[in-house]
Design an enzyme around this catalytic site. Structure first.
Site, PDB file in Angstrom:
ATOM      1  N   ASP A  98      30.546  -5.444   5.765  1.00 18.16           N
ATOM      2  CA  ASP A  98      29.981  -6.750   6.084  1.00 18.16           C
ATOM      3  C   ASP A  98      30.591  -7.837   5.215  1.00 18.16           C
ATOM      4  OD1 ASP A  98      28.389  -5.280   3.973  1.00 18.16           O
ATOM      5  OD2 ASP A  98      27.529  -7.284   3.755  1.00 18.16           O
ATOM      6  N   ASN A 119      30.343  -6.232  -3.775  1.00 18.48           N
ATOM      7  CA  ASN A 119      30.291  -5.233  -4.839  1.00 18.48           C
ATOM      8  C   ASN A 119      30.804  -3.867  -4.409  1.00 18.48           C
ATOM      9  OD1 ASN A 119      29.283  -7.010  -6.774  1.00 18.48           O
ATOM     10  ND2 ASN A 119      27.163  -6.648  -6.164  1.00 18.48           N
TER      11      ASN A 119
END
Length: 200
Positions: A98, A119
């Site tokens: 995403d 991350n």
């Protein structure tokens, strides 16, 4: 970068494990991998190197499909060892995930690059370096002053699901193109809003 016919590919979808996260925006990488596995009859059952793994063929090419089970921020702990075990070079490792900074309904592939604030990608880069292709699935920015962390952990809205499905189908076609045609042609054909037919 052109893909050869006899090579093996590692296709990774990023997300968080557990039923609570199943339809989160953050899990669209998992959704893409599940749909890819279903389309090509690949069973995602084996647990290996902190990932759920399936081995099979996509568009006639040998592939390993992987869903890291480490939770997003530690995805590299699964992807790095898998790439080493199967001796797959970074150029043949495609990661789907995403992307907040891409509008909802837009897909962008890149040959390499940084983490861009994601991350999970930061963790993978720590293990593989930056020289691997990625398939970024746009989810857009949160509305108003909503916190980005809360936004990505929300489920897609019911009204968003038709476009999500279209994005996933386009992602599948992009993966099939990547393993047969390489990243350059795949970027030129698929980067942009879904629903626009790519040029042949």
């Amino acid at each position: 970068m052109q893909s050869g016919g006899g090579e093996r590919y590692l296709i990774v979808g990023l997300g968080n494990p557990g039923r609570a996260h199943l339809y989160n925006r953050h899990n669209i990488g998992f959704m893409a991998l599940d749909r890819l596995a279903t389309r090509h009859g690949i069973e995602l059952k084996r647990v290996q190197n902190k990932a759920i793994v399936g081995v099979g063929r996509v568009a006639g090419r040998s592939v390993i499909l992987a869903k890291p089970q480490t939770f997003m921020n530690l995805s590299g702990q699964a992807v790095g060892p898998l790439a080493n075990f199967y001796k797959i070079p970074p150029a043949n490792t495609l990661v789907a995930y995403d992307e907040l900074d891409i509008p909802f309904g837009v897909i962008r592939l890149r040959e390499k690059g940084g983490a861009g604030g994601h991350n999970g990608m930061r963790s993978i880069i720590q293990h593989l370096g930056q020289e691997f292709p990625r398939l970024r699935l746009g989810i857009g920015r949160p509305p108003g002053r909503m916190d980005a962390a809360g936004f990505v952990l929300q489920d897609f809205g019911r009204d968003e699901l038709p476009l999500v499905s279209e994005m996933l189908d386009t992602a599948l076609a992009a993966v099939e193109s990547f393993v047969t045609n390489g990243i350059d042609l795949t970027m030129s054909r698929f980067n942009g809003p879904v629903g626009v037919q790519p040029e042949k």
